[in-house]
Design a protein around this motif. Sequence first.
Motif, short mmCIF file in Angstrom:
data_model
loop_
_atom_site.label_atom_id
_atom_site.label_comp_id
_atom_site.label_asym_id
_atom_site.label_seq_id
_atom_site.Cartn_x
_atom_site.Cartn_y
_atom_site.Cartn_z
N GLU A 131 10.80 25.58 2.31
CA GLU A 131 11.80 24.50 2.30
C GLU A 131 12.81 24.62 1.27
N THR A 132 12.49 25.46 0.20
CA THR A 132 13.46 25.40 -1.02
C THR A 132 13.91 26.84 -1.18
N MET A 133 15.34 27.30 -1.43
CA MET A 133 15.80 28.54 -1.51
C MET A 133 15.47 28.86 -3.20
N ASP A 134 15.71 27.70 -4.06
CA ASP A 134 15.90 28.28 -5.27
C ASP A 134 15.55 26.96 -6.14
N ALA A 135 15.29 26.94 -7.54
CA ALA A 135 15.13 25.87 -8.21
C ALA A 135 15.13 26.11 -9.41
N GLY A 136 15.60 25.09 -10.45
CA GLY A 136 15.79 25.33 -11.96
C GLY A 136 16.03 24.23 -12.72
N PHE A 137 16.47 24.47 -13.91
CA PHE A 137 16.64 23.04 -14.97
C PHE A 137 18.05 23.47 -15.35
N PHE A 138 18.96 22.28 -14.98
CA PHE A 138 20.50 22.34 -15.16
C PHE A 138 20.98 21.28 -16.06
N SER A 139 21.68 21.68 -17.03
CA SER A 139 22.60 20.94 -17.87
C SER A 139 23.58 19.92 -17.04
N PRO A 140 23.82 18.71 -17.69
CA PRO A 140 24.68 17.93 -17.03
C PRO A 140 26.11 18.67 -16.63
N GLN A 141 26.64 19.44 -17.49
CA GLN A 141 27.86 20.18 -17.40
C GLN A 141 27.64 21.22 -16.17
N GLU A 142 26.54 21.88 -15.95
CA GLU A 142 26.29 22.71 -15.09
C GLU A 142 26.06 21.97 -13.50
N ILE A 143 25.65 20.85 -13.72
CA ILE A 143 25.39 19.97 -12.48
C ILE A 143 26.58 19.58 -11.85
N MET A 144 27.68 19.13 -12.55
CA MET A 144 28.56 18.55 -12.20
C MET A 144 29.59 19.56 -11.37
#
Length: 171
Positions: A131-144
């Motif tokens: 069900e998941t293509m990819d995952a990771g930890f992201f900063s607020p700037q990246e998420i935006m």
Amino acid sequence: MVRFCQNCGKPVTFQMIENRMRAMCEACGAVFYEHRKVSVGVRVAVDGKLLLVQRGIDPWKGRWHLPSGYMEVDEEPEQTAEREVKEETGFTIKVGRLAGVYTYADDPRGNGIVLFYDAQLVKGDFTVNHETMDAGFFSPQEIMKMPLAGTCAERSINEWIAAQQTNEVFQ
Ligand SMILES: [Zn+2]
């Protein structure tokens, strides 16, 4: 929407029952009440970065989401949180405080209510499921800059980002 009676299999009709149009079976008298689906989403943050998963299936295939899923009928919400994060990322978490409760009406699988929890990462052996293509930890700037999935997750993610920015002011 119900088309056939779940008791006897006959086609249902729609009638005004308790102030709403509801599916009912004239053969056996059963009335089918529609309810919101209940799901749980999780905000796992490490060093100011938030765990997001990229959906591998529709709806919102390819978009980014908090690890989340429907509650099983015999689960507590904290168990759903642990199970979904494990299934979608392989990570073990410790569930913390309830971060928010939102309703939604933008999912083609039906309207629902979602409980968001904050959680800590305990152990990370990263594996994704189908069900998941990819995952990771992201900063607020990246998420935006990332395309997000669903209004509820977007709202909870934005609240997390706002809290990070508030924290930064005081640090
Ligand atoms: Zn029936």
